[in-house]
Design an enzyme around this catalytic site. Structure first.
Site, short mmCIF file in Angstrom:
data_model
loop_
_atom_site.label_atom_id
_atom_site.label_comp_id
_atom_site.label_asym_id
_atom_site.label_seq_id
_atom_site.Cartn_x
_atom_site.Cartn_y
_atom_site.Cartn_z
N THR A 175 23.66 -21.79 45.43
CA THR A 175 23.16 -20.42 45.54
C THR A 175 24.36 -19.54 45.83
O THR A 175 25.28 -19.95 46.53
CB THR A 175 22.13 -20.29 46.68
OG1 THR A 175 22.06 -18.92 47.11
CG2 THR A 175 22.50 -21.12 47.89
N CYS A 212 23.68 -14.43 40.79
CA CYS A 212 22.49 -15.07 41.35
C CYS A 212 22.18 -16.20 40.39
O CYS A 212 22.11 -15.97 39.18
CB CYS A 212 21.33 -14.08 41.43
SG CYS A 212 19.76 -14.87 41.81
#
EC number: 5.1.1.10
Length: 230
Positions: free
Chosen positions: A83, A197
């Site tokens: 992430t 992202c």
């Protein structure tokens, strides 16, 4: 081959490509029936997202540091945090887990520098776009200038990420919106765009972007493969 430890589940939608890409990378390098030696700790994203909204970053750092220690005890030889946003607490993980930590911004910075670019657009959660833990690292270590969307665009992209992409919803309207934002940032001088992202790469295919794409999940997975075979 080294065993890599993955910290995933943030969201699980984007952890799946990490596992696939790392295994594909190992197969391409070694051939035959070779596959990656992987350990995965997938957290409950509900708890992480609540902490994000409340600004309880220390708590998320504790959760992920403990997960990293568990991977270390299980035999991992390096840590990949699947992430972008949670790299805000990378220091907390590195301070408690002694394994090599493969930072996603470093892998991305090397890819951008290798492409000869110094000015790129950045799309991600509002935390990644607005705070300094990601953009600042790219600037300080790689002299890369990040252009970010306008405030209303950042709010909309953040909404798309958390209310659609993290729930496995990928709509043409959101795809077109992100492509429109990328086009506007290209007009401002961006040479490429960071999908900062790990879910955005699942929404916007490269052919829908007017700029060269730096898909951080794919770049990070490539970095993991190189580490595993080093």
């Amino acid at each position: 081959m080294k065993t890599i430890g993955l910290l995933g589940g943030m969201s699980w939608e984007s952890t799946i490509p990490y596992y696939r890409l790392i295994n594909e990378g190992i197969k391409q390098r070694l051939g035959g029936l070779h596959s990656a030696q992987v350990l995965l700790h997938s957290v409950d994203f509900h708890e992480i997202e609540e902490c994000q909204r409340r600004g309880e970053w220390d708590k998320t750092g504790d959760i992920l540091a403990e997960a990293a220690l568990g991977l270390q005890r299980a035999g991992a030889e390096g840590i990949v945090l699947c992430t972008n946003t949670m790299h805000k607490v990378a220091d907390a993980i590195e301070s408690r887990c002694t394994l090599p930590f493969l930072h996603i911004a470093d892998a991305t910075g090397r890819a951008i520098t290798g492409a000869g670019m110094t000015r790129v657009a950045l799309l991600g959660t509002r935390y990644t776009m607005e705070q300094d833990f990601y953009r600042g690292r790219l600037t300080e270590q790689f002299s890369i200038n990040c252009l970010i969307p306008e405030a209303d665009e950042r709010a909309k992209i953040n909404q798309i990420i958390f209310e659609e992409l993290c729930l496995g919803q990928f709509t043409e309207a959101s795809r077109a919106y992100c492509a429109q934002v990328i086009a506007r940032l290209a007009e401002q001088g961006a040479q490429g765009v960071i999908f900062g992202c790990t879910e955005i790469g699942l929404l916007v295919p490269e052919e829908r972007s007017v700029l060269p794409v730096f898909d951080t999940a794919a770049i990070h997975a490539e970095d993991a493969v190189a580490f595993m075979l080093s």
